[in-house]
Design a protein around this motif. Sequence first.
Motif, short mmCIF file in Angstrom:
data_model
loop_
_atom_site.label_atom_id
_atom_site.label_comp_id
_atom_site.label_asym_id
_atom_site.label_seq_id
_atom_site.Cartn_x
_atom_site.Cartn_y
_atom_site.Cartn_z
N THR A 31 0.83 -1.21 0.00
CA THR A 31 0.00 0.00 0.00
C THR A 31 0.86 1.26 0.00
O THR A 31 0.54 2.24 -0.68
CB THR A 31 -0.95 0.02 1.22
N VAL A 32 1.99 1.21 0.74
CA VAL A 32 2.89 2.37 0.76
C VAL A 32 3.49 2.59 -0.62
O VAL A 32 3.52 3.72 -1.14
CB VAL A 32 4.00 2.19 1.83
N ASN A 33 3.95 1.49 -1.26
CA ASN A 33 4.54 1.61 -2.60
C ASN A 33 3.50 2.10 -3.61
O ASN A 33 3.82 2.91 -4.49
CB ASN A 33 5.14 0.28 -3.05
N ALA A 34 2.27 1.62 -3.49
CA ALA A 34 1.20 2.05 -4.41
C ALA A 34 0.94 3.54 -4.24
O ALA A 34 0.75 4.27 -5.22
CB ALA A 34 -0.06 1.25 -4.15
N ALA A 35 0.93 4.00 -3.00
CA ALA A 35 0.69 5.42 -2.73
C ALA A 35 1.84 6.26 -3.29
O ALA A 35 1.61 7.35 -3.83
CB ALA A 35 0.54 5.65 -1.24
N ARG A 36 3.07 5.77 -3.18
CA ARG A 36 4.22 6.50 -3.72
C ARG A 36 4.11 6.63 -5.24
O ARG A 36 4.39 7.68 -5.80
CB ARG A 36 5.53 5.77 -3.37
N GLU A 43 3.38 10.23 5.10
CA GLU A 43 3.88 10.77 6.36
C GLU A 43 4.09 9.62 7.35
O GLU A 43 3.17 8.86 7.61
CB GLU A 43 2.85 11.77 6.94
N ALA A 44 5.31 9.48 7.86
CA ALA A 44 5.61 8.44 8.84
C ALA A 44 5.42 9.02 10.23
O ALA A 44 5.88 10.12 10.52
CB ALA A 44 7.03 7.95 8.68
N VAL A 45 4.71 8.29 11.07
CA VAL A 45 4.45 8.75 12.44
C VAL A 45 5.14 7.81 13.41
O VAL A 45 4.91 6.61 13.39
CB VAL A 45 2.93 8.80 12.72
N LYS A 46 6.03 8.35 14.25
CA LYS A 46 6.72 7.54 15.25
C LYS A 46 5.88 7.56 16.51
O LYS A 46 5.49 8.61 17.01
CB LYS A 46 8.10 8.16 15.53
#
Length: 142
Positions: A31-36, A43-46
């Motif tokens: 899903t992250v790669n598709a969004a890219r 946005e990465a949230v720690k």
Amino acid sequence: MSGVGPITQDWEPVVIKKKAPNAAARKDEKTVNAARRAGAEIEAVKKYNAGANKAASSSTSLNTKKLDDETENLAHERVPSELKKAIMQARLDKKLTQAQLAQLINEKPQVIQEYESGKAIPNQQIIGKLERALGAKLRGKK
């Protein structure tokens, strides 16, 4: 040992492979790669203290208040001056050094020194050993 041939070693290479990511990790990665690829902003949230035990941290404020309210001054009991003098006198009567007395009762010389200077915390076992080694009564009424 007749009839036994030479011992040979047969070495085989061992290949250790890294475990493949599980299904959930692959799904997230997809899903992250598709969004890219779609050009979306990622946005990465720690997450801080994500696995912390919340119940334990809330009780500390109660304990801190109890400690702040505590006014009693606590200290360890030390060797009384009568005992210090009795140990020293009995040792000198036997013509022993602190090191010799310590060796007699299987303790370190520092222990004897602390008892005679009054810095030690009284231990009934050590006092008992001292009484037997010196042949004198050190505790109780004389």
